[in-house]
Design a protein around this motif. Sequence first.
Motif, PDB file in Angstrom:
ATOM      1  N   TRP A 136      34.108  28.013   6.289  1.00 41.04           N
ATOM      2  CA  TRP A 136      33.271  28.940   7.047  1.00 41.04           C
ATOM      3  C   TRP A 136      31.833  28.434   7.123  1.00 41.04           C
ATOM      4  O   TRP A 136      31.190  28.518   8.174  1.00 41.04           O
ATOM      5  CB  TRP A 136      33.348  30.342   6.426  1.00 41.04           C
ATOM      6  N   ALA A 137      31.355  27.866   6.034  1.00 43.85           N
ATOM      7  CA  ALA A 137      29.981  27.336   6.039  1.00 43.85           C
ATOM      8  C   ALA A 137      29.839  26.269   7.124  1.00 43.85           C
ATOM      9  O   ALA A 137      28.832  26.205   7.838  1.00 43.85           O
ATOM     10  CB  ALA A 137      29.624  26.767   4.664  1.00 43.85           C
ATOM     11  N   ARG A 140      30.215  28.264  10.737  1.00 37.21           N
ATOM     12  CA  ARG A 140      29.455  29.471  11.067  1.00 37.21           C
ATOM     13  C   ARG A 140      28.470  29.225  12.215  1.00 37.21           C
ATOM     14  O   ARG A 140      28.346  30.056  13.110  1.00 37.21           O
ATOM     15  CB  ARG A 140      28.728  29.963   9.806  1.00 37.21           C
ATOM     16  N   GLU A 141      27.814  28.066  12.187  1.00 29.25           N
ATOM     17  CA  GLU A 141      26.820  27.774  13.225  1.00 29.25           C
ATOM     18  C   GLU A 141      27.428  27.687  14.612  1.00 29.25           C
ATOM     19  O   GLU A 141      26.791  28.004  15.605  1.00 29.25           O
ATOM     20  CB  GLU A 141      26.138  26.434  12.930  1.00 29.25           C
ATOM     21  N   LEU A 142      28.661  27.220  14.665  1.00 32.37           N
ATOM     22  CA  LEU A 142      29.360  27.141  15.952  1.00 32.37           C
ATOM     23  C   LEU A 142      29.868  28.525  16.375  1.00 32.37           C
ATOM     24  O   LEU A 142      29.791  28.903  17.545  1.00 32.37           O
ATOM     25  CB  LEU A 142      30.545  26.162  15.822  1.00 32.37           C
ATOM     26  N   GLU A 144      29.012  31.784  15.275  1.00 33.96           N
ATOM     27  CA  GLU A 144      28.149  32.964  15.372  1.00 33.96           C
ATOM     28  C   GLU A 144      27.481  33.140  16.740  1.00 33.96           C
ATOM     29  O   GLU A 144      27.461  34.261  17.263  1.00 33.96           O
ATOM     30  CB  GLU A 144      27.113  32.940  14.250  1.00 33.96           C
ATOM     31  N   PRO A 145      26.983  32.051  17.362  1.00 30.23           N
ATOM     32  CA  PRO A 145      26.336  32.234  18.670  1.00 30.23           C
ATOM     33  C   PRO A 145      27.307  32.712  19.758  1.00 30.23           C
ATOM     34  O   PRO A 145      26.876  33.164  20.808  1.00 30.23           O
ATOM     35  CB  PRO A 145      25.805  30.828  19.014  1.00 30.23           C
ATOM     36  N   GLN A 146      28.613  32.613  19.491  1.00 31.24           N
ATOM     37  CA  GLN A 146      29.574  33.065  20.503  1.00 31.24           C
ATOM     38  C   GLN A 146      29.955  34.522  20.326  1.00 31.24           C
ATOM     39  O   GLN A 146      30.908  35.001  20.938  1.00 31.24           O
ATOM     40  CB  GLN A 146      30.821  32.197  20.439  1.00 31.24           C
ATOM     41  N   THR A 177      29.031  36.746   4.606  1.00 32.87           N
ATOM     42  CA  THR A 177      28.601  37.364   5.868  1.00 32.87           C
ATOM     43  C   THR A 177      27.106  37.690   5.857  1.00 32.87           C
ATOM     44  O   THR A 177      26.619  38.385   6.750  1.00 32.87           O
ATOM     45  CB  THR A 177      29.380  38.669   6.134  1.00 32.87           C
ATOM     46  N   MET A 180      24.613  38.204   8.963  1.00 29.70           N
ATOM     47  CA  MET A 180      25.361  38.290  10.229  1.00 29.70           C
ATOM     48  C   MET A 180      25.225  39.683  10.824  1.00 29.70           C
ATOM     49  O   MET A 180      25.376  40.679  10.127  1.00 29.70           O
ATOM     50  CB  MET A 180      26.865  38.058   9.989  1.00 29.70           C
TER      51      MET A 180
END
Length: 344
Positions: A136-137, A140-142, A144-146, A177, A180
């Motif tokens: 997940w680490a 996450r950057e990929l 979350e913006p979606q 989380t 988030m």
Amino acid sequence: MATATLTIDLTALTNNWRALDAMTECETAAVVKADGYGLGADRVARSLANAGARTFFVAATEEAASLRQALGPGPVINIFSGHMSGDTDMISDLHLTPMLNSIDQMLRHVEALPDHPFGIQLDTGMNRLGMEPGEWAALRELAEPQNPTLVMSHLACADEPDHPMNAHQLESFLAMTEGMSTPKSLSATGGILLGKDYHFDMTRPGVGLYGGLPFEKAEPVAHVSIPVIQVRDVAQNESVGYGNTWIAERDSRIATVAAGYADGLIRAMGPNMNLFHGSTACPIVGRISMDMIGVDITHLGEDPRELDILTEDQTVDHLADAAGTIGYEILTSLGARYQRRYSS
Ligand SMILES: *Cc1c(COP(=O)(O)O)cnc(C)c1O
């Protein structure tokens, strides 16, 4: 007629959903996997939607597809097993939302359906489904913006309130989380009962809706009545059923009823269970067969037309205890042969 009747009390079902909903301040979804825990996903989900449920969860995309036919276009339908290969068309055409469980699923989803909603399932210690902290680490950057619709995890020991695993998983969910803004969900039936810290933005009860533990205040939803096929006198010292395991200690009147282990009335519960004529208990005698059960009705003084095995007082959890299993397994084993009736 020689098949048993399974009556599903839709009022009890929606009362259970409302009671669980009233225990939290957040949205209460409904889990209707495995054909609504054996009780009929279409009817169950339509009743819950009428009662106010807006989000449903199933295990597999095939289940989600048939649920969409039953519910129409409005409700959100989430899939625990995520986006498996071969699922893309159904997910897209029927507006289903996969809970993505791995980097592979994430890549499959964004490549095939770049603008299609998805959720994220995290593994907080159960080691069954979901992304592990390291995975997940990296993702996450990929992700979350979606704007995932939901980030969720599942508790392994929520039916044991004092189990240290609960706090451990809560802590790990909070850590994974942190920061988030995505809506979060951790709790099924058991987690709702653990209190506010476990509720987040959405709960996902299943078994409690259907009248099972750990929701002790649940109203029973499933009732089963079984027709009596034949009644006979059995003399003292005669036996009943396979293996001669039951020997009459007195002259007895024995009813043979038309359901057995092929109907989910599993063999293991045999000698510990009763059937009921009204409120009068009638013990099971001998081994449960595939399609029949012997019942001692000597004390009734009449020959009943049918006997009940799932009642207000003898619930799926009583049958489960007698068989050394859990209510979930009794419900989902009930089988296809019952005449199903829905009462409301
Ligand atoms: C089955 C399931 C639920 C519902 O659990 P109950 O214990 O039946 O309330 C919720 N979340 C996940 C991930 C599940 O697999």
